[in-house]
Scaffold this active site. Structure first.
Site, PDB file in Angstrom:
ATOM      1  CD  GLU A 122      -1.790  -5.210   6.853  1.00 44.03           C
ATOM      2  OE1 GLU A 122      -2.828  -5.428   6.196  1.00 44.03           O
ATOM      3  OE2 GLU A 122      -0.831  -4.544   6.400  1.00 44.03           O
TER       4      GLU A 122
ATOM      5  CD  GLU B  11      -2.424  -3.858  -0.670  1.00 46.35           C
ATOM      6  OE1 GLU B  11      -1.855  -3.088   0.120  1.00 46.35           O
ATOM      7  OE2 GLU B  11      -2.536  -5.093  -0.451  1.00 46.35           O
TER       8      GLU B  11
ATOM      9  CG  HIS C 202      -3.479  -0.832   3.876  1.00 45.78           C
ATOM     10  ND1 HIS C 202      -3.595  -0.992   5.237  1.00 45.78           N
ATOM     11  CD2 HIS C 202      -3.071  -2.042   3.392  1.00 45.78           C
ATOM     12  CE1 HIS C 202      -3.287  -2.252   5.553  1.00 45.78           C
ATOM     13  NE2 HIS C 202      -2.974  -2.913   4.450  1.00 45.78           N
TER      14      HIS C 202
ATOM     15  CD  GLU D 143       0.110  -1.173   3.320  1.00 44.09           C
ATOM     16  OE1 GLU D 143       0.151  -2.217   2.648  1.00 44.09           O
ATOM     17  OE2 GLU D 143       0.288  -1.148   4.556  1.00 44.09           O
TER      18      GLU D 143
HETATM   19  N1  0A1 Z   1       1.032  -4.460   3.886  1.00 37.76           N
HETATM   20  C1  0A1 Z   1       0.801  -5.340   2.777  1.00 37.76           C
HETATM   21  C2  0A1 Z   1       1.427  -6.656   2.875  1.00 37.76           C
HETATM   22  C3  0A1 Z   1       2.883  -6.748   2.709  1.00 37.76           C
HETATM   23  C4  0A1 Z   1       3.661  -7.027   3.782  1.00 37.76           C
HETATM   24  C5  0A1 Z   1       5.009  -7.244   3.671  1.00 37.76           C
HETATM   25  C6  0A1 Z   1       5.546  -7.177   2.413  1.00 37.76           C
HETATM   26  O1  0A1 Z   1       6.873  -7.440   2.236  1.00 37.76           O
HETATM   27  C7  0A1 Z   1       7.548  -8.072   3.241  1.00 37.76           C
HETATM   28  C8  0A1 Z   1       4.780  -6.878   1.311  1.00 37.76           C
HETATM   29  C9  0A1 Z   1       3.441  -6.657   1.475  1.00 37.76           C
HETATM   30  C10 0A1 Z   1      -0.678  -5.634   2.748  1.00 37.76           C
HETATM   31  O2  0A1 Z   1      -1.274  -5.854   3.797  1.00 37.76           O
HETATM   32  O3  0A1 Z   1      -1.237  -5.706   1.685  1.00 37.76           O
HETATM   33 ZN    ZN Z   2      -2.729  -4.926   4.377  1.00 35.07          ZN
END
Ligand code: 0A1
Ligand code: ZN
Length: 879
Positions: free
Chosen positions: A326, A304, A307, A270
């Site tokens: 999340e 996304e 977010h 995001e």
């Molecule tokens: N925040 C993103 C998920 C995500 C988490 C870690 C990443 O790399 C280690 C990449 C994406 C989501 O919740 O969509």
């Molecule tokens: Zn997320």
């Protein structure tokens, strides 16, 4: 050096605020594939009362330090301490301008964290701690600042240069180079930084927000994928509108970018105004993507986008609070999908997913509360618990407070915390204060791990017409948490007569009876609810809409389940009753088989499934969900000791038995639904395909399915139908399967996403021979161990979705998989750790398999130079 090598445990209770504000960050990139030069200028100011001078502590990993200056004085190695991944500048003054220059090497970055190469373009992934692989910085979410980013690169190789915020400058430079500057007006943590550089093509649309802002929407993909972006764009527009309508939240910049890459560790990211997506969640055309893919794209695009408020505008104080953004954002994307498609179907799929992925996690060696108390490697905590269980806990606030109470809470949350990095407690307080309720006890959901078990018993007294339900909740001990407290459980209840009529409910002491679902609150270890004026012993419809994330135990009689399946007004309860009945039948035959007895088909199951198949009124997608038998791993979780072959054989026996008994219904329905109408993307068309293809899967258990599947394959105009037919043929070992796979391969060999499906179809095939196929497929030109999607499709599917393959009694599946974990760890520790978790449930198997899995875990643990990621998983599993 590998990630997280220190293996040090970090505790939530040790949190200390960062003593400095960073007032601004200026980044300059000289982009190159082999080497990129990064210059950073940071304005540090000591926070009030911190007492200058103070040390400045920065994080960095794999950085080649060129120079460092403090207030324009060049620092020598005597002026700072560089230890592992931290750089400390002792005794810096109240206002300190720090300038650094580092070199980084994107082409050799196989971990896909920081700046890396995908095909011919460069991009970043900074969550959770990737920014430290780009430059020295306090890489923690509570340090928020504004960014100005200057990108310089060769124009022919990197015509597109993107970063967060608004474009403020473009310039041509000598020697065919160019410069683009971006400025993001919103202070953000480093994990939301992004840049993209390369030759990408663009699909553009726009959205006018409620207050009149004209937002340019730009999806960047590799040129050959330009014709697969429509659905993603439509989903983005729908997300923007939905967030205004339902949450009163508008987008806040003039531009919104989405970039698709084939090389991504997760689903999507995001980053402020520059989302980066796994291409799986962007690209779709009817002939390349299934209905599930279309729904996945809608959900992830929404996730996304949502977010931007829940995560970006209000972010997390520290990574222990990950579920703050999340869990809440998953709840929001679930609601979005429910509003866009069928609410009931979405709910069932969410529950199925929670039970099959999160429950085992909550019962295994990595069990953790949605807000963990400690971790060694934060990347291991992007889990079903933090995400999916986190979302169910947000859903419970919603259930308890109602839509308007929940929205009041959200409003107060943004009023208080916009622009801040906060905690789960802050969210809870906003919900409580906005509604003037006490949620202290509810807060236990954040700190307790394990899935609560609720044991329900009932008693009907015909003479007094009183019906009493007694609920007892027990949360089993989990690693590090022996004693559990009772949790607050919203308990949505209905009572039916045996003929399926809904009874009006009157609790003892109430003056009138109220019809419809009743929301009760359970918050003690044991509680009883007594209803009066109940004319006959009722059938309880428990935890309607799955009102709390618990395991529900009630000894339903087969006829009670049949009543619920046929008549309950709640789609989740109907579905769950069908699952229970099927589960009981399969597990019973599994036990009979283990005793050496003949397996027999349960007649009440046949009757119930006949009822489902004869229902011509219900949403076909709901019927499809009800007809889908519980999967093998879920069934294995219900046994004391998992019987791998027994479950496989018993489930197959029941499915085949149902197929034979109900063949006329399955083939009749199949024929009606297979009406030759051209592909449509509508919800109803998808629902019809789902029912059609589940009918086909039953018919493939009898003689009639094979030719139907062959014909479906030949005439299909969409990937859903193609895949359903092909997968069916592969599973039954039909002679048609070989040619089908070959033709599919020839047609799609150059298409990364479609080839993933080809790998999955083969990796999922039950039986101990599949390991040989999987091993051979690793040499296929479309496979790459460096690519996470390929690894998940071939190796991940084999280890996690193919129980009879992975758990082959000779240990061949385990040995193969352990080799892959070790091989992957040297390349991509995050993916290696995910793969390693396939061994997490090893203690639930028979002695032979247990010993074999333990040996492989020990072999991984003793492999040299293991990453912190894999060490944490494996050492917890062995503990
Ligand atoms: N925040 C993103 C998920 C995500 C988490 C870690 C990443 O790399 C280690 C990449 C994406 C989501 O919740 O969509
Ligand atoms: Zn997320």
């Amino acid at each position: 050096m590998k990630e997280g090598i220190a293996g040090k445990t970090i505790y939530r209770k040790d949190y200390l605020a960062y003593p400095w504000d960073v007032n601004h960050l200026d980044l300059h990139f000289d982009i190159g594939i082999e080497t990129t030069i990064v210059r950073a200028e940071m304005a540090f100011e000591l926070k009030d009362g911190a007492g200058a001078p103070q040390d400045i502590v920065l994080n960095g990993s794999d950085l080649q330090l060129v120079s460092i200056r403090l207030n324009d004085r060049i620092l020598t190695t005597d002026d700072y301490v560089l230890e592992g991944e931290t750089l400390t500048i002792p005794g810096a003054p109240q206002n300190s301008i720090l300038k650094t220059e580092v070199r980084i090497h994107p082409a050799s970055n196989s971990a896909l964290e920081g700046l890396y190469l995908s095909g011919k373009f460069l991009l970043t992934q900074c969550e959770a701690q990737g920014f430290r692989k780009i430059t020295w910085f306090p890489d923690r979410p509570d340090v928020m600042t504004t960014y100005r980013v200057t990108l310089e690169a060769d124009k022919s190789n990197f015509p597109v240069l993107l970063s967060n915020g608004n474009k403020t400058e473009t310039a041509e430079l000598p020697s065919g180079r160019h410069r683009v500057c971006w400025q993001d007006p919103f202070p953000k943590p480093s994990y939301l930084f992004a840049l993209v550089a390369g030759d990408l093509s663009l699909v553009e649309d726009h959205f006018i927000t409620r207050s009149g802002r004209d937002v340019s929407l730009r999806i960047y993909v590799e040129k050959e994928n330009l014709d697969r972006c429509d659905h993603a764009m439509e989903s983005l527009v729908n997300s923007m509108r939905w967030d205004e309508d339902r949450f009163d939240l508008e987008y806040d910049l003039d531009i919104y970018h989405i970039v698709a890459t084939n090389d991504f560790n997760m689903g999507a990211m995001e980053n402020k105004s520059l989302n980066i997506f796994n291409s799986k969640y962007v690209l779709a055309r009817p002939d390349t993507a299934t209905d599930a893919d279309y729904q996945g794209i809608e959900g992830v695009i929404g996730h996304e986008y949502f977010h931007n408020w829940t995560g970006n505008r209000v972010t997390c104080q520290d990574w222990f609070q990950l579920t703050l953004k999340e869990g809440l954002t998953v709840f929001r994307d679930e609601e979005f999908s429910a509003d866009m498609q069928s609410r009931a179907v979405k709910r069932i799929r969410v529950v199925r997913d929670l039970r099959s992925r999160q429950f085992p996690e909550d019962d295994g060696p990595m069990a953790h509360p949605i807000r963990p108390d400690h971790y060694a490697e934060i990347n291991n905590f992007y889990t079903a618990t933090v995400y999916q269980k986190g979302a169910t806990i947000i859903r419970m606030y919603h259930t308890l407070l109602g839509e308007s109470g929940f929205q009041k809470g959200m409003k107060l949350y943004f009023e208080r915390h916009d622009g801040q990095a906060v905690t789960c407690d802050d969210f809870l307080s906003a919900m409580a204060d906005a509604n003037d309720v006490n949620l202290d006890r509810f807060g236990r959901w954040y700190s307790q791990s394990g899935t609560p078990q609720v044991f329900v018993s009932d008693h009907y007294d015909a003479s007094t017409k009183r019906y009493t339900l007694t609920l007892k909740q027990i949360t089993p001990a989990t690693p590090g948490q022996q004693d559990k407290l009772p949790l607050v459980l919203p308990f949505a209840l209905g009572l039916l007569t045996s003929q399926g009529e809904e009874l009006a409910l009157q609790l003892e002491g109430e003056t009138e009876a109220v019809s419809g679902t009743r929301l009760l609150i359970m918050e003690e270890a044991q509680q009883a609810f007594s209803f009066i004026n109940i004319p006959q012993a009722p059938v309880p419809s428990l935890f309607r809409d799955y009102s709390a994330p618990v395991k529900i135990f009630f000894d339903y009689l087969p006829e009670q389940l049949a009543t619920l399946i046929a008549y309950d007004s709640d789609a989740y309860v109907r579905w769950d009753a069908a699952q229970r009945m099927a589960q009981n039948a399969i597990l019973e035959q599994c036990r009979q088989r283990a005793k050496g007895n003949e397996m027999v088909l349960d007649t009440s199951l046949v009757r119930a499934f006949r009822g489902i198949m004869s229902d011509n009124q219900a949403d076909p997608a709901l019927l499809a969900e009800a007809l889908q038998l519980p999967d093998e791993d879920y069934l294995a979780e219900q046994m004391e000791v998992a019987d791998v072959e027994g479950i496989h054989e018993a489930r197959k026996f029941i499915k085949k038995g149902l197929a034979i008994e109900l063949e006329a219904l399955f083939s009749g329905r199949y024929a009606t639904l297979n009406d030759g109408s051209p592909y449509q993307k509508t919800a109803i068309a998808m629902a019809r395909r789902s029912l059609k293809n589940i009918c086909l899967s039953y018919l493939l258990e009898t003689g009639t399915g094979e030719s139907l599947a062959g014909a479906q394959l030949a005439s299909s105009d969409n990937m859903t139908d193609t895949l359903a037919a092909m997968q069916g043929l592969v599973l039954m070992d039909s002679p048609l399967a070989k040619t089908a796979l070959l033709e599919f391969e020839t047609k799609w060999q150059a298409d990364a996403l479609v080839m993933d499906k080809w790998f999955i179809m083969q990796a999922i095939k039950p039986g101990s021979n599949t390991v040989t196929t999987v091993r051979a497929l690793m040499d296929h030109p479309a496979f790459s161990i460096q690519n996470p999607n390929k690894v998940r499709a071939l190796i991940g599917v084999f280890a996690m979705l193919n129980p009879t393959g992975f758990h082959a009694a000779d240990g061949s599946g385990y040995a193969f998989h352990a080799d892959r974990v070790i091989e992957l760890d040297a390349l991509n520790p995050q993916i290696a750790a995910r793969m390693a978790s396939a061994f997490n449930r090893w203690k639930r198997y028979d002695e032979g398999r247990k010993a074999l899995m333990k040996t492989e875990l020990e072999r991984i643990a003793s492999a040299g130079g293991l990453s912190g990621d894999v060490s944490e998983i494996v050492s917890n599993a062995l503990r």
